[in-house]
Design a protein around this motif. Structure first.
Motif, PDB file in Angstrom:
ATOM      1  N   TRP A 196       0.851  -1.180   0.000  1.00 46.11           N
ATOM      2  CA  TRP A 196       0.000   0.000   0.000  1.00 46.11           C
ATOM      3  C   TRP A 196       0.890   1.234   0.000  1.00 46.11           C
ATOM      4  O   TRP A 196       1.881   1.301   0.737  1.00 46.11           O
ATOM      5  N   ALA A 197       0.533   2.232  -0.801  1.00 45.90           N
ATOM      6  CA  ALA A 197       1.317   3.470  -0.855  1.00 45.90           C
ATOM      7  C   ALA A 197       1.246   4.222   0.471  1.00 45.90           C
ATOM      8  O   ALA A 197       2.168   4.952   0.825  1.00 45.90           O
ATOM      9  N   GLY A 198       0.156   4.038   1.205  1.00 50.19           N
ATOM     10  CA  GLY A 198      -0.024   4.724   2.484  1.00 50.19           C
ATOM     11  C   GLY A 198      -1.161   5.725   2.414  1.00 50.19           C
ATOM     12  O   GLY A 198      -1.566   6.163   1.332  1.00 50.19           O
ATOM     13  N   LYS A 199      -1.690   6.082   3.564  1.00 59.38           N
ATOM     14  CA  LYS A 199      -2.831   6.987   3.636  1.00 59.38           C
ATOM     15  C   LYS A 199      -2.515   8.316   2.958  1.00 59.38           C
ATOM     16  O   LYS A 199      -1.530   8.971   3.286  1.00 59.38           O
ATOM     17  N   GLY A 200      -3.346   8.666   1.975  1.00 58.73           N
ATOM     18  CA  GLY A 200      -3.169   9.934   1.262  1.00 58.73           C
ATOM     19  C   GLY A 200      -2.024   9.929   0.270  1.00 58.73           C
ATOM     20  O   GLY A 200      -1.675  10.960  -0.283  1.00 58.73           O
ATOM     21  N   LYS A 201      -1.404   8.752   0.049  1.00 56.83           N
ATOM     22  CA  LYS A 201      -0.274   8.666  -0.865  1.00 56.83           C
ATOM     23  C   LYS A 201      -0.625   7.774  -2.049  1.00 56.83           C
ATOM     24  O   LYS A 201      -1.552   6.973  -1.974  1.00 56.83           O
ATOM     25  N   SER A 202       0.138   7.907  -3.114  1.00 54.65           N
ATOM     26  CA  SER A 202      -0.049   7.050  -4.289  1.00 54.65           C
ATOM     27  C   SER A 202       1.231   7.071  -5.102  1.00 54.65           C
ATOM     28  O   SER A 202       2.108   7.901  -4.878  1.00 54.65           O
TER      29      SER A 202
END
Length: 166
Positions: free
Chosen positions: A67-73
């Motif tokens: 997962w890129a992470g919360k709020g990330k891509s």
């Protein structure tokens, strides 16, 4: 030629016999496109399976879906300029990836797309056929204004282009 498409498959979902048939199909000249998901690739329980020989990538084992992470891509971008597979495919929408499988391309494979700095679309030959692995999982939520890769207008022309590549 025609492309057989399989998304988010595990060894148990289709069974050994079906995977052997897929291997035979590719070796005899068939084209196969595999995409990711929560149960695919490293989570697919393929240890020791003949199917692994067909893939243009080496799997890194369970939990390869990151997962890129919360709020990330990650940005989905061409791995190299001028790839014939990407002819007519626009990246103007800045397609984004939220989850994808981390894999290692085999030496003979060709990386077509990257998600961040990782391979996202990898193409290789096996026998007389061709296998394309899309490491992306159609999961996650983007920030306001972000275009998820599965909503990206370049997706349809990319798949059509992949069908005609050999």
């Amino acid at each position: 030629g025609r492309v057989l498409f399989r998304s988010d498959v595990t060894s148990k979902a289709l069974g050994d016999r079906c995977f052997d048939m897929l291997c035979d199909y590719v070796e005899q000249g068939g084209n196969l496109l595999l995409t990711g998901g929560p149960y695919a690739f490293g989570n697919g329980e393929f240890e020791g399976a003949r199917f692994l020989e067909v893939l243009p990538v080496t799997l890194s084992g369970p939990f390869d879906l990151k997962w890129a992470g919360k709020g990330k891509s990650w940005a989905l971008t061409p791995a190299q300029k001028g790839s014939p597979v990407l002819e007519g495919v626009s990246f103007a929408e800045d397609p984004r990836v939220f989850w994808h499988h981390f894999v290692t391309p085999k030496r003979s494979a060709r990386v077509v797309l990257r998600a961040g700095d990782q391979p996202a679309l990898v193409v290789g030959r096996h026998g007389k056929g061709q296998v394309a692995v899309l490491t992306l999982s159609p999961t996650g939520v983007g920030a306001a204004g972000e275009t998820a890769w599965w909503d990206w207008e370049g997706w349809a022309p990319l798949v059509r282009s992949e069908e005609h590549t050999s």
